[in-house]
Design a protein around this motif. Structure first.
Motif, short mmCIF file in Angstrom:
data_model
loop_
_atom_site.label_atom_id
_atom_site.label_comp_id
_atom_site.label_asym_id
_atom_site.label_seq_id
_atom_site.Cartn_x
_atom_site.Cartn_y
_atom_site.Cartn_z
N SER A 1 1.22 -3.30 -4.42
CA SER A 1 -0.01 -4.00 -4.03
C SER A 1 0.26 -5.42 -4.37
O SER A 1 1.39 -5.75 -4.60
CB SER A 1 -1.22 -3.44 -4.91
OG SER A 1 -2.52 -4.26 -4.74
N GLU B 1 -3.40 2.37 -8.66
CA GLU B 1 -4.69 2.25 -7.92
C GLU B 1 -5.37 3.51 -8.44
O GLU B 1 -5.18 4.53 -8.74
CB GLU B 1 -4.00 2.66 -6.60
CG GLU B 1 -4.97 2.27 -5.25
CD GLU B 1 -5.93 3.29 -5.38
OE1 GLU B 1 -7.11 3.03 -4.81
OE2 GLU B 1 -5.80 4.72 -5.59
N GLN C 1 -3.71 -4.52 -11.11
CA GLN C 1 -2.72 -5.05 -10.23
C GLN C 1 -2.00 -6.11 -11.16
O GLN C 1 -2.62 -6.67 -11.82
CB GLN C 1 -3.37 -5.69 -9.12
CG GLN C 1 -2.51 -6.37 -8.04
CD GLN C 1 -3.27 -6.70 -6.74
OE1 GLN C 1 -3.55 -5.97 -6.15
NE2 GLN C 1 -3.29 -8.30 -6.74
N SER D 1 1.43 -1.25 -8.81
CA SER D 1 0.20 -1.29 -9.65
C SER D 1 -0.21 -0.03 -9.69
O SER D 1 0.17 0.98 -9.22
CB SER D 1 -0.64 -2.34 -8.84
OG SER D 1 -0.05 -3.46 -8.82
N ASN E 1 0.82 -1.02 0.04
CA ASN E 1 -0.11 0.02 -0.12
C ASN E 1 0.65 1.35 0.18
O ASN E 1 0.36 2.29 0.14
CB ASN E 1 -1.02 -0.08 1.14
CG ASN E 1 -2.06 -0.93 1.04
OD1 ASN E 1 -2.60 -1.59 0.05
ND2 ASN E 1 -2.29 -1.73 2.39
N MET F 1 0.71 2.38 -6.74
CA MET F 1 0.72 1.86 -5.39
C MET F 1 1.32 0.33 -5.34
O MET F 1 1.23 -0.27 -6.05
CB MET F 1 -0.66 1.83 -4.79
CG MET F 1 -0.77 1.60 -3.27
SD MET F 1 -2.33 1.25 -2.99
CE MET F 1 -2.95 -0.33 -3.62
N THR G 1 -8.11 -1.44 -8.51
CA THR G 1 -6.82 -1.43 -8.85
C THR G 1 -6.26 -2.33 -10.07
O THR G 1 -6.89 -3.53 -10.20
CB THR G 1 -5.88 -1.89 -7.47
OG1 THR G 1 -6.36 -1.16 -6.33
CG2 THR G 1 -4.45 -1.88 -7.73
#
Length: 283
Positions: free
Chosen positions: A166, A175, A185, A173, A132, A164, A183
């Motif tokens: 993740s 966000e 990801q 990734s 995060n 962010m 997200t």
């Protein structure tokens, strides 16, 4: 005499065409790409040099400290990817306060249809979980409905897209929670530690699923997806209506600022990171 008049007409016509071409070139030059870049090489190694009063470099520092520590920012020559300096951040873990420290560039005008390329080099000097941790934010503060104010939380008043960590620990990734998207990801390429890492973030901006989102780490493509990457008026209206709030996305909608650093550190540990060779290009 007749031949002389014809000669003068040809000369006049040539000058007119040349002037017209110059005018076109001048008009085209006003629509050239916007490019801002900074390698964090101030003349006197002073942080204040990054924030000149004429606004040609960075606009401000965003800093929120946790309750019992003070986050740090400085110019350093201990780690750099190019030149002789880089920007160092030390951001402590969050507690009741969401810990963050970053620098911000205001005055952008990134709108739907624009192609945006953001690049930067990062060096993360930590073995802590990076889950995060946020590194780059692209935000639209002017599009927030002023009648709603901070009733939905001051942290949400600048919708946007962010890079962010993740996916379990340290997978960079895209966000999209602040524009009510999921997200984007990836869990194929972990973010390397204690070495310089090149990040390339490329988007074609759209408030529909036609937006293009591409992310590369050290030249390796880790994401390439079509998805919304700008606030959508109907999406915001529907989301807020579910909470009994009448929300009107303000127009024109555009991203006016970019932030880089530790734009938020909700991780369980303290993070030291370095940033170098930042650039943003808008076509």
């Amino acid at each position: 005499m007749k031949q002389y008049k014809i000669f003068l007409f040809v000369v006049f016509l040539s000058i007119f065409v040349a002037c017209d071409t110059d005018d076109k070139n001048n008009k085209e030059s006003t629509t050239q790409n916007f490019i801002f870049e900074d390698g964090f090489e101030p003349q006197n190694d002073l942080l204040d040099e990054l924030f000149p009063s004429n606004g040609t470099r960075w606009s401000t520092i965003q800093q929120t400290n946790p309750s019992n520590a003070i986050n740090e920012i400085s110019i350093t020559n201990s780690e750099f990817s190019e030149g002789q300096n880089a920007l160092r951040f030390l951001v402590y873990q969050s507690d009741s306060q969401l810990s963050k420290i970053d620098i911000e560039k205001n005055g952008l005008n990134i709108k739907a249809g624009d192609k945006v390329v953001i690049t930067a080099d990062f060096y993360i000097n930590s073995n802590e979980s990076l889950e995060n941790l946020l590194l780059i934010d692209l935000e639209c503060c002017s599009c927030w409905d002023p009648s709603v104010g901070d009733n939905y939380g001051s942290e949400n008043q600048c919708p946007g897209v962010r890079l962010m960590m993740s996916g379990g620990n340290d997978y960079l990734s895209i966000e999209r929670g602040k524009i009510s998207g999921t997200t984007l990801q990836q869990t194929n390429v972990a973010f390397p530690r204690t070495q310089w890492v090149s990040v390339h973030w490329e988007m074609t901006m759209s408030d529909t699923e036609s937006g293009l989102n591409r992310l590369l780490i050290n030249g390796t493509e880790v994401l390439n997806e079509s998805a919304m990457n700008m606030p959508n008026a109907q999406v915001f209206s529907d989301v807020f209506a579910n909470q009994g709030i009448d929300f009107t996305l303000q127009e024109p909608t555009f991203y006016e600022r970019v932030q880089i650093g530790a734009t938020a550190n909700p991780t369980a540990g303290n993070i030291e990171l370095f940033v170098d060779n930042f650039s943003i290009k808008v076509e």
